[in-house]
Structure formats: structure tokens, C-alpha cells
Design a protein around this motif. Sequence first.
Motif, PDB file in Angstrom:
ATOM      1  N   TRP A 263       0.842  -1.203   0.000  1.00  0.00           N
ATOM      2  CA  TRP A 263       0.000   0.000   0.000  1.00  0.00           C
ATOM      3  C   TRP A 263       0.882   1.260   0.000  1.00  0.00           C
ATOM      4  O   TRP A 263       0.550   2.247  -0.645  1.00  0.00           O
ATOM      5  CB  TRP A 263      -0.936  -0.012   1.201  1.00  0.00           C
ATOM      6  CG  TRP A 263      -2.201   0.744   0.945  1.00  0.00           C
ATOM      7  CD1 TRP A 263      -2.553   1.935   1.499  1.00  0.00           C
ATOM      8  CD2 TRP A 263      -3.261   0.376   0.066  1.00  0.00           C
ATOM      9  NE1 TRP A 263      -3.775   2.333   1.019  1.00  0.00           N
ATOM     10  CE2 TRP A 263      -4.233   1.387   0.135  1.00  0.00           C
ATOM     11  CE3 TRP A 263      -3.476  -0.711  -0.781  1.00  0.00           C
ATOM     12  CZ2 TRP A 263      -5.406   1.351  -0.603  1.00  0.00           C
ATOM     13  CZ3 TRP A 263      -4.647  -0.753  -1.515  1.00  0.00           C
ATOM     14  CH2 TRP A 263      -5.593   0.265  -1.422  1.00  0.00           C
TER      15      TRP A 263
ATOM     16  N   MET B   7       2.105   1.635  -3.566  1.00  0.00           N
ATOM     17  CA  MET B   7       1.032   2.146  -4.423  1.00  0.00           C
ATOM     18  C   MET B   7       0.771   3.623  -4.140  1.00  0.00           C
ATOM     19  O   MET B   7       0.551   4.403  -5.064  1.00  0.00           O
ATOM     20  CB  MET B   7      -0.259   1.333  -4.223  1.00  0.00           C
ATOM     21  CG  MET B   7      -0.196  -0.061  -4.802  1.00  0.00           C
ATOM     22  SD  MET B   7       0.309  -0.100  -6.552  1.00  0.00           S
ATOM     23  CE  MET B   7      -0.931   0.933  -7.283  1.00  0.00           C
ATOM     24  N   GLY B   8       0.792   3.992  -2.871  1.00  0.00           N
ATOM     25  CA  GLY B   8       0.596   5.397  -2.529  1.00  0.00           C
ATOM     26  C   GLY B   8       1.633   6.274  -3.201  1.00  0.00           C
ATOM     27  O   GLY B   8       1.316   7.328  -3.755  1.00  0.00           O
ATOM     28  N   THR B   9       2.877   5.829  -3.182  1.00  0.00           N
ATOM     29  CA  THR B   9       3.950   6.581  -3.836  1.00  0.00           C
ATOM     30  C   THR B   9       3.668   6.722  -5.329  1.00  0.00           C
ATOM     31  O   THR B   9       3.848   7.796  -5.902  1.00  0.00           O
ATOM     32  CB  THR B   9       5.309   5.876  -3.599  1.00  0.00           C
ATOM     33  OG1 THR B   9       5.532   5.803  -2.190  1.00  0.00           O
ATOM     34  CG2 THR B   9       6.444   6.640  -4.234  1.00  0.00           C
ATOM     35  N   ALA B  10       3.191   5.649  -5.957  1.00  0.00           N
ATOM     36  CA  ALA B  10       2.859   5.710  -7.384  1.00  0.00           C
ATOM     37  C   ALA B  10       1.723   6.689  -7.654  1.00  0.00           C
ATOM     38  O   ALA B  10       1.641   7.268  -8.743  1.00  0.00           O
ATOM     39  CB  ALA B  10       2.487   4.312  -7.896  1.00  0.00           C
ATOM     40  N   TRP B  11       0.839   6.884  -6.682  1.00  0.00           N
ATOM     41  CA  TRP B  11      -0.287   7.810  -6.830  1.00  0.00           C
ATOM     42  C   TRP B  11       0.049   9.213  -6.330  1.00  0.00           C
ATOM     43  O   TRP B  11      -0.816  10.079  -6.250  1.00  0.00           O
ATOM     44  CB  TRP B  11      -1.501   7.297  -6.059  1.00  0.00           C
ATOM     45  CG  TRP B  11      -2.052   5.995  -6.563  1.00  0.00           C
ATOM     46  CD1 TRP B  11      -1.951   5.475  -7.826  1.00  0.00           C
ATOM     47  CD2 TRP B  11      -2.791   5.043  -5.812  1.00  0.00           C
ATOM     48  NE1 TRP B  11      -2.585   4.268  -7.885  1.00  0.00           N
ATOM     49  CE2 TRP B  11      -3.106   3.968  -6.672  1.00  0.00           C
ATOM     50  CE3 TRP B  11      -3.217   4.990  -4.492  1.00  0.00           C
ATOM     51  CZ2 TRP B  11      -3.831   2.867  -6.256  1.00  0.00           C
ATOM     52  CZ3 TRP B  11      -3.935   3.878  -4.080  1.00  0.00           C
ATOM     53  CH2 TRP B  11      -4.240   2.842  -4.953  1.00  0.00           C
ATOM     54  N   GLY B  12       1.306   9.441  -5.942  1.00  0.00           N
ATOM     55  CA  GLY B  12       1.720  10.767  -5.501  1.00  0.00           C
ATOM     56  C   GLY B  12       1.478  11.029  -4.021  1.00  0.00           C
ATOM     57  O   GLY B  12       1.452  12.179  -3.596  1.00  0.00           O
ATOM     58  N   VAL B  13       1.314   9.973  -3.245  1.00  0.00           N
ATOM     59  CA  VAL B  13       1.084  10.111  -1.805  1.00  0.00           C
ATOM     60  C   VAL B  13       2.336   9.626  -1.074  1.00  0.00           C
ATOM     61  O   VAL B  13       2.934   8.619  -1.454  1.00  0.00           O
ATOM     62  CB  VAL B  13      -0.153   9.280  -1.364  1.00  0.00           C
ATOM     63  CG1 VAL B  13      -0.373   9.370   0.135  1.00  0.00           C
ATOM     64  CG2 VAL B  13      -1.384   9.735  -2.135  1.00  0.00           C
TER      65      VAL B  13
ATOM     66  N   SER C 175       0.620   6.505   3.347  1.00  0.00           N
ATOM     67  CA  SER C 175      -0.077   5.328   2.813  1.00  0.00           C
ATOM     68  C   SER C 175       0.063   4.126   3.729  1.00  0.00           C
ATOM     69  O   SER C 175      -0.896   3.370   3.936  1.00  0.00           O
ATOM     70  CB  SER C 175       0.462   4.980   1.426  1.00  0.00           C
ATOM     71  OG  SER C 175       0.269   6.050   0.546  1.00  0.00           O
TER      72      SER C 175
ATOM     73  N   VAL D 275     -11.687   9.201  -1.192  1.00  0.00           N
ATOM     74  CA  VAL D 275     -10.519   9.514  -2.026  1.00  0.00           C
ATOM     75  C   VAL D 275     -10.954  10.229  -3.301  1.00  0.00           C
ATOM     76  O   VAL D 275     -10.378  11.259  -3.677  1.00  0.00           O
ATOM     77  CB  VAL D 275      -9.714   8.232  -2.356  1.00  0.00           C
ATOM     78  CG1 VAL D 275      -8.674   8.500  -3.432  1.00  0.00           C
ATOM     79  CG2 VAL D 275      -9.055   7.689  -1.100  1.00  0.00           C
TER      80      VAL D 275
ATOM     81  N   ARG E  16      -9.922  14.088  -4.018  1.00  0.00           N
ATOM     82  CA  ARG E  16      -9.064  14.381  -5.169  1.00  0.00           C
ATOM     83  C   ARG E  16      -9.791  15.293  -6.151  1.00  0.00           C
ATOM     84  O   ARG E  16      -9.196  16.195  -6.740  1.00  0.00           O
ATOM     85  CB  ARG E  16      -8.608  13.094  -5.838  1.00  0.00           C
ATOM     86  CG  ARG E  16      -7.616  12.347  -4.954  1.00  0.00           C
ATOM     87  CD  ARG E  16      -6.749  11.444  -5.730  1.00  0.00           C
ATOM     88  NE  ARG E  16      -5.608  12.184  -6.223  1.00  0.00           N
ATOM     89  CZ  ARG E  16      -4.368  11.739  -6.203  1.00  0.00           C
ATOM     90  NH1 ARG E  16      -4.100  10.561  -5.703  1.00  0.00           N
ATOM     91  NH2 ARG E  16      -3.382  12.449  -6.678  1.00  0.00           N
TER      92      ARG E  16
ATOM     93  N   GLU F 225      -7.950  18.697  -6.877  1.00  0.00           N
ATOM     94  CA  GLU F 225      -7.186  18.680  -8.122  1.00  0.00           C
ATOM     95  C   GLU F 225      -8.032  18.978  -9.353  1.00  0.00           C
ATOM     96  O   GLU F 225      -7.626  19.741 -10.214  1.00  0.00           O
ATOM     97  CB  GLU F 225      -6.507  17.318  -8.286  1.00  0.00           C
ATOM     98  CG  GLU F 225      -5.563  16.999  -7.133  1.00  0.00           C
ATOM     99  CD  GLU F 225      -5.186  15.528  -7.057  1.00  0.00           C
ATOM    100  OE1 GLU F 225      -5.397  14.799  -8.054  1.00  0.00           O
ATOM    101  OE2 GLU F 225      -4.681  15.110  -6.005  1.00  0.00           O
TER     102      GLU F 225
END
Length: 190
Positions: free
Chosen positions: A14, A17-23, A28, A96, A100, A104
Motif C-alpha cells: 500500500w 502504491m501510494g507513492t505511485a499515486w503521488g502520496v 499510505s 478519495v 481528489r 485537483e
Amino acid sequence: MELSTVARKFVVHWGEMGTAWGVNRTVSQIHALLFFHGRPLHAEEIADTLAVARSNVSTSLKELLNWNLIRTTQLLGDRRDYYETSLDVWELFRTVVRERKEREFDPTVRMLRDLVKEEGFDTEAADAQDRVRETLRLMESLGLWADEMLRLSPTTLEKVLRMGASVQKFVRGDSDVKPMDPSELLPPTF
């Protein structure tokens, strides 16, 4: 608290994945820990379990609170703040998407609307004007669709998501499309 192998894999993934989503990874991982564990945890327990600095946990908890993904709670006889998250994946999904969209997506729509109204916009090249207006039209349509999806109950939303693949194949004209069984749209009977 010692994490099981399964819990550790969930939390680590998780975070990735958070890093991949910019978190932030820790943000995460904390959310994953609270979700997987299923009960309120205090900051020290989170820091010890994830082996991260208490200051990092504090910052990450503030971020999760700002995103409305966790809430603070207290336990009788304990003065510390505890943190918990919803255990309902549909509620988390909606939170979420809503957050977002508000942070955004909506500001971009406002900027495009203002841009189209701006003095001098009509002096830009016609093809540039068309692209900006088409972008605005697309974003407004997506925004309306997202708002409608957020209003649906989890059961209805799940049905819409399952129907999506069938509709897409039908629209494309795939010959091997299996017609949807109408009973799939009915709520389960108990």
C-alpha cells in the motif's frame, strides 16, 4: 505490535502504491495499517509498528486527517489520541475520489472557465481556443459523471462498475460479448 507476514506485505505494498499515486509512503502505510488492523491505534504504537520516526507519524496523521481518511477517537481511561479509518472500502473509495476531485480536478475546471471568459481569449488562435473549450467540456462532463457516481449507493455503484465492461464491449461492437444477465442487476436475496 508485531505485524504478520500478510499484514506486512499489505502495508508495504500500500505504501508503494501510494507513492505511485503521488502520496507519501508513510502516509499510505499508516492508512494501510489502520485499515488492516481494524481498530484504533495511538501514534506511538503506529511509529513502533512501522519503525518510523514519531515526527513522521505525526505529520502523516495530519495529512490523513486533512484528507478525511482517518478520524481521531479516544479510549476510556487513556488520555492519548487514537486514530481509526473506515473499514468500508466503498466509503474509502468515495472519500478519495471526492477529495481528489475537490483538490485537483475542480480547480482546473474553474481555471479553464475563467480562461475562456478572460479578455483576450478570443484573440488566441482558433484551434487553441477550440482545444481549451473542448478540454473544459470534457472536464465538466467528467465532473458531472463523478458527482453522479458519488451519489450512488455502494451496491448500485458496484453494479455500474460491473456493467461498464459489458457496455464497453457492446459499444465497440465485440462479437463475443456475452449479454448481461438481468439477475446480476438485482440485489442479492438472503
